[in-house]
Design a protein around this motif. Sequence first.
Motif, PDB file in Angstrom:
ATOM      1  N   LEU A 165      51.844  68.042   2.540  1.00 23.06           N
ATOM      2  CA  LEU A 165      51.197  69.374   3.046  1.00 23.06           C
ATOM      3  C   LEU A 165      50.591  69.200   4.502  1.00 23.06           C
ATOM      4  N   ALA A 166      49.666  67.864   4.426  1.00 31.84           N
ATOM      5  CA  ALA A 166      48.907  67.263   5.429  1.00 31.84           C
ATOM      6  C   ALA A 166      50.026  67.277   6.652  1.00 31.84           C
ATOM      7  N   ILE A 167      51.028  66.600   6.353  1.00 30.78           N
ATOM      8  CA  ILE A 167      52.147  66.304   7.478  1.00 30.78           C
ATOM      9  C   ILE A 167      52.672  67.577   7.825  1.00 30.78           C
ATOM     10  N   GLU A 168      52.937  68.739   6.938  1.00 28.48           N
ATOM     11  CA  GLU A 168      53.490  69.984   7.325  1.00 28.48           C
ATOM     12  C   GLU A 168      52.608  70.728   7.943  1.00 28.48           C
ATOM     13  N   LEU A 169      51.307  70.566   8.080  1.00 23.05           N
ATOM     14  CA  LEU A 169      50.354  71.297   8.624  1.00 23.05           C
ATOM     15  C   LEU A 169      50.584  70.943  10.197  1.00 23.05           C
ATOM     16  N   HIS A 170      50.450  69.533  10.385  1.00 25.77           N
ATOM     17  CA  HIS A 170      50.622  69.170  11.602  1.00 25.77           C
ATOM     18  C   HIS A 170      51.935  69.545  12.263  1.00 25.77           C
ATOM     19  N   GLU A 171      53.133  69.607  11.607  1.00 24.93           N
ATOM     20  CA  GLU A 171      54.447  69.639  12.168  1.00 24.93           C
ATOM     21  C   GLU A 171      54.529  71.317  12.348  1.00 24.93           C
ATOM     22  N   SER A 172      53.806  72.090  11.631  1.00 21.65           N
ATOM     23  CA  SER A 172      53.922  73.795  12.031  1.00 21.65           C
ATOM     24  C   SER A 172      52.934  74.158  12.962  1.00 21.65           C
ATOM     25  N   LEU A 173      51.869  73.583  13.059  1.00 25.67           N
ATOM     26  CA  LEU A 173      50.742  74.039  13.967  1.00 25.67           C
ATOM     27  C   LEU A 173      50.698  73.534  15.301  1.00 25.67           C
ATOM     28  N   GLU A 174      51.136  72.238  15.281  1.00 26.62           N
ATOM     29  CA  GLU A 174      51.057  71.635  16.578  1.00 26.62           C
ATOM     30  C   GLU A 174      52.012  72.093  17.572  1.00 26.62           C
ATOM     31  N   PRO A 175      53.147  72.469  17.249  1.00 25.56           N
ATOM     32  CA  PRO A 175      54.369  72.935  18.171  1.00 25.56           C
ATOM     33  C   PRO A 175      53.782  74.574  18.730  1.00 25.56           C
ATOM     34  N   LEU A 176      53.026  75.101  17.738  1.00 29.66           N
ATOM     35  CA  LEU A 176      52.675  76.494  17.917  1.00 29.66           C
ATOM     36  C   LEU A 176      51.567  76.620  18.855  1.00 29.66           C
ATOM     37  N   ALA A 177      50.542  75.662  18.803  1.00 27.73           N
ATOM     38  CA  ALA A 177      49.328  76.008  19.358  1.00 27.73           C
ATOM     39  C   ALA A 177      49.514  75.996  21.047  1.00 27.73           C
ATOM     40  N   PRO A 178      50.229  75.299  21.766  1.00 31.61           N
ATOM     41  CA  PRO A 178      50.275  75.687  23.202  1.00 31.61           C
ATOM     42  C   PRO A 178      50.762  76.796  23.437  1.00 31.61           C
ATOM     43  N   HIS A 179      51.290  77.650  22.784  1.00 32.74           N
ATOM     44  CA  HIS A 179      51.835  78.984  22.948  1.00 32.74           C
ATOM     45  C   HIS A 179      50.964  80.402  22.386  1.00 32.74           C
ATOM     46  N   LEU A 180      49.726  79.772  21.935  1.00 33.43           N
ATOM     47  CA  LEU A 180      48.872  80.749  21.520  1.00 33.43           C
ATOM     48  C   LEU A 180      47.526  80.877  22.506  1.00 33.43           C
ATOM     49  N   ALA A 181      46.922  81.585  22.786  1.00 39.24           N
ATOM     50  CA  ALA A 181      45.900  82.144  23.617  1.00 39.24           C
ATOM     51  C   ALA A 181      44.715  81.329  22.607  1.00 39.24           C
ATOM     52  N   PRO A 182      43.633  81.109  23.164  1.00 38.81           N
ATOM     53  CA  PRO A 182      42.418  80.497  22.483  1.00 38.81           C
ATOM     54  C   PRO A 182      42.122  81.621  21.106  1.00 38.81           C
ATOM     55  N   ALA A 183      41.839  82.844  21.484  1.00 36.86           N
ATOM     56  CA  ALA A 183      41.803  83.876  20.653  1.00 36.86           C
ATOM     57  C   ALA A 183      42.719  84.040  19.357  1.00 36.86           C
ATOM     58  N   GLY A 184      43.850  83.667  19.798  1.00 32.66           N
ATOM     59  CA  GLY A 184      45.179  83.469  18.979  1.00 32.66           C
ATOM     60  C   GLY A 184      44.897  82.510  17.794  1.00 32.66           C
ATOM     61  N   ARG A 185      44.623  81.081  18.472  1.00 36.37           N
ATOM     62  CA  ARG A 185      44.242  79.978  17.539  1.00 36.37           C
ATOM     63  C   ARG A 185      43.161  80.148  16.729  1.00 36.37           C
ATOM     64  N   GLU A 186      41.911  80.721  17.082  1.00 33.66           N
ATOM     65  CA  GLU A 186      40.940  80.763  16.705  1.00 33.66           C
ATOM     66  C   GLU A 186      41.156  82.002  15.329  1.00 33.66           C
ATOM     67  N   SER A 187      41.851  83.134  15.478  1.00 33.73           N
ATOM     68  CA  SER A 187      42.333  84.030  14.639  1.00 33.73           C
ATOM     69  C   SER A 187      43.084  83.433  13.498  1.00 33.73           C
ATOM     70  N   LEU A 188      43.954  82.454  13.761  1.00 29.72           N
ATOM     71  CA  LEU A 188      44.777  81.598  12.691  1.00 29.72           C
ATOM     72  C   LEU A 188      43.608  80.803  11.936  1.00 29.72           C
ATOM     73  N   LEU A 189      42.777  80.281  12.347  1.00 31.01           N
ATOM     74  CA  LEU A 189      41.868  79.368  11.696  1.00 31.01           C
ATOM     75  C   LEU A 189      41.108  80.179  10.862  1.00 31.01           C
ATOM     76  N   LEU A 190      40.605  81.625  11.350  1.00 30.90           N
ATOM     77  CA  LEU A 190      39.707  82.404  10.557  1.00 30.90           C
ATOM     78  C   LEU A 190      40.528  82.865   9.282  1.00 30.90           C
TER      79      LEU A 190
END
Length: 235
Positions: A165-190
Amino acid sequence: MHKMCVMGVRTSWRTVADGEFFCPDCGGDRNYLRRAGRRRLTVLGVPLLSRGAAGPVLECSACHGHFGLDALDHPTTVRLSAMLRDAVHTMTLALLAAGGTSSRAVRESAVATVRASGFADCSEDQLLTLLAALAADTGRLTGTYDAVTGGDCGHHGLDPCGTALAIELHESLEPLAPHLAPAGRESLLLQGARIALADGSYTPAEREVLATVGAALMLCPADVNRLLAAARTPS
């Protein structure tokens, strides 16, 4: 009196592929033609000498604008939605694997979050079945970690959300992050924070999962700590 153009350069285009992309000018998903061309020197409108290759370019079928191939690096709206849905699903599994299955409130919050992300038919049984399968896989790799109960079966120092799951977290989130605004990335963490807090507090394992999520989303540790603290404060 019209001035006659004696010499010029004309480009002849040919289509080599097609597909769908996010058009920067239209601001939405559009079909494109991938085109390559040849430039030719013309005299009185007659092509004579080759002036080299042109392109390749992407031509939007709607606005007919030309864009570089790097426009394909931006996911389509449909693809971005799927990436976001999968990221929420993976994050939720990681939090449950960190010990959240012991709390009904956490399980119910997890199901509601996954459903809201786009998996409308998600059920608690489905999530627990996936965790059981993951526990078997990680058990074969490490021989120790129980992803369903969150126990370490006698071995200490293991990644609390499981290696897979640690590997999958990086594989699913890292490609997504550059395409989200800061507010979107914060919302996902929240969203993850709210799952972890459904039973009243973060466990150390849940904090570690959320720290991994924040890092994969390109949030600095100070921002992660600020957001996790804010999530604990009733609005």
